[in-house]
Design an enzyme around this catalytic site. Structure first.
Site, PDB file in Angstrom:
ATOM      1  N   HIS A   1      58.554  62.385   5.631  1.00 53.29           N
ATOM      2  CA  HIS A   1      57.576  63.518   6.102  1.00 53.29           C
ATOM      3  C   HIS A   1      56.184  63.974   5.498  1.00 53.29           C
ATOM      4  CE1 HIS A   1      60.644  66.468   8.292  1.00 53.29           C
ATOM      5  NE2 HIS A   1      61.776  66.513   7.249  1.00 53.29           N
TER       6      HIS A   1
ATOM      7  N   HIS B   1      64.141  60.008   4.262  1.00 52.23           N
ATOM      8  CA  HIS B   1      64.012  60.659   5.414  1.00 52.23           C
ATOM      9  C   HIS B   1      63.008  61.790   4.604  1.00 52.23           C
ATOM     10  CE1 HIS B   1      65.376  64.430   7.606  1.00 52.23           C
ATOM     11  NE2 HIS B   1      64.214  65.504   6.716  1.00 52.23           N
ATOM     12  N   GLU B   2      62.625  62.178   3.133  1.00 54.04           N
ATOM     13  CA  GLU B   2      61.931  62.563   2.847  1.00 54.04           C
ATOM     14  C   GLU B   2      60.302  61.452   2.974  1.00 54.04           C
ATOM     15  OE1 GLU B   2      61.929  65.882   2.857  1.00 54.04           O
ATOM     16  OE2 GLU B   2      64.274  66.155   3.238  1.00 54.04           O
TER      17      GLU B   2
END
Length: 435
Positions: free
Chosen positions: A28, A24-25
């Site tokens: 980003h 997920h990170e």
């Protein structure tokens, strides 16, 4: 041995959780770097740092508590009206706003003036914030496809497991025949355990769902069944279906708890088998799961009384009760103690991680700060304001100051924390079990 397998299941789930958070990170991080935003930190977990290493502008690390993760981007919020962080105020709301603004600039270095998050076009900020949940969605789809098309799933098949002797309503006990209950059409026609349905009224039977629907749609009718016995020999049967009170179903074939309907009844229990799904079937199944996930998310507030009763009043833990990370880890441990083939234990574990990633995507898309969806909503609102200003030939209103919403973000975060603690208490005191 059971304790060891439970521990193994928990460890595997926690590893899957950490990979999901890191993934997920990474979404980003990747797009932030593509758009030239400086990212001082990329961390998996919270609390004390266990390991870290700096490469380029970014410190990569793992923290002690594996319950989340984050990246730090410079300039998440625009400066105050005076062009810098606004002076402190006695207002607690103003302090919240300026604390958040100050934190987004505390690692500012010379040359970073053009590497701030808020200076990027709204569509770029939307991509950066959407990339994290999108990575979870992609991982969820990949894992679900692996399970459905690779391992296969346990589902009912058009093969007879047992044939009850009599007609019993859905809300009545089925372990014995009530006095005066008529024989079931299946028993009268000579249907036997192990028979596999070949056709129903001349229509080939491709799945149990199709067969079940055909039977339900034919109350009171005499039908023609072709079945193949265990020896492969086909027989033709001519039962007359009866009308019976059965569990109601929705449009997707899911049973509706507590609801019944009058429908056609033959009278047999289907067998279960591991079936590999095709791509189309897998996509349809995932679509149904996504719809269920959205409905469950909307229904979360209504689950609070049930969670409270399960945790503190000895109430029954509902099967559709929300489960936190601790509860999911316990389920993961329980999966590895089930008396099923090792491949199916692994399949269930993969599906558990896939479901976690789907939930993470849906949850983060809520348009509320401090979630990713809140930042996306702020960027979209800014784009709309600027577009309207150009259309009506008004001065550019400038960037939307998301920092002003921080008081709301703290309230939302507080609600989330309270809900998480309630789920944690229920998971520890009255956990959901799958066996």
């Amino acid at each position: 041995m059971t304790a060891l397998m439970t521990l193994l299941g928990i460890v595997i789930f926690v590893v899957g959780l950490l990979i999901s958070i890191a993934w997920h990170e990474l979404g980003h991080l990747s797009w932030a770097k593509i758009f030239g935003i400086r990212v001082p930190q990329y961390m998996v977990g919270f609390g004390p740092t266990v390991w870290s290493r700096k490469k380029g502008d970014t410190e990569y690390g793992i923290k002690a508590i594996p319950l989340g993760g984050y990246i730090r981007m410079i300039g998440m919020f625009p400066p105050g009206a005076d062009g810098r962080i606004t002076a402190r105020s006695t207002s607690p709301w103003r302090s919240m706003i300026e604390d958040a603004r100050e934190a987004s600039y505390e690692e500012l270095k010379p040359g970073d003036e053009h590497r701030l998050f808020y200076t990027r076009a709204p569509w770029k900020r939307v991509i950066v914030m959407f990339a994290g949940p999108f990575m979870n969605l992609i991982l969820s789809l990949a894992l679900f496809l692996t399970v459905f098309m690779g391992f296969g799933v346990s589902q009912q098949v058009p093969t007879v497991a047992s044939v009850p002797k009599c007609v019993v309503a859905a809300d009545q006990p089925t372990d014995s025949c009530p006095k005066g209950a008529p024989l079931s059409p299946a028993a009268k026609a000579g249907l036997r355990p192990g028979d596999t349905f070949v056709s129903f009224n001349g229509r080939p039977v491709s799945s149990f769902d199709q067969l079940q629907q055909d039977i339900r749609n034919a109350p009171g009718r005499s039908v023609t069944l072709v079945v193949a016995g265990k020896d492969g020999v086909q027989r033709t049967l001519h039962p007359t279906l009866v009308s019976n009170k059965l569990a109601a179903m929705d449009g997707n074939g899911n049973y509706l708890p507590g609801k019944t309907v009058e429908a056609g009844f033959l009278g047999f229990s289907p067998a279960s088998d591991i079936v590999q799904l095709g791509f189309g079937q897998s996509v349809s199944r995932m679509t149904d799961m996504a719809e269920t996930g959205v409905k469950s998310l909307v229904a979360l507030p209504s689950k609070i009384p049930g969670l409270w009763n399960a945790a503190f009043n000895g109430g029954r833990r509902a099967e559709d009760s929300p489960v936190g990370v601790v509860g999911a880890a316990r389920v993961g441990g329980e999966v590895f103690t089930l008396h099923i083939p090792a491949s199916q234990r692994l399949a269930v574990m993969v599906q558990l991680v896939a479901g976690f990633n789907l939930s993470l995507f849906l949850f983060n898309m809520l348009p509320l700060l401090p979630l990713d969806g809140g930042h996306i909503a702020g960027a979209l609102w800014e784009a709309l304001r600027r577009k309207a200003s150009r259309v009506f030939r008004r001065p550019d209103p400038g960037p939307f100051d998301v920092a002003k919403l921080m008081p709301v973000a703290y309230v939302v975060a507080g609600v989330f924390v309270c809900f998480t603690l309630l789920v944690l208490a229920a998971d520890l005191i009255n956990p959901v079990k799958i066996s």
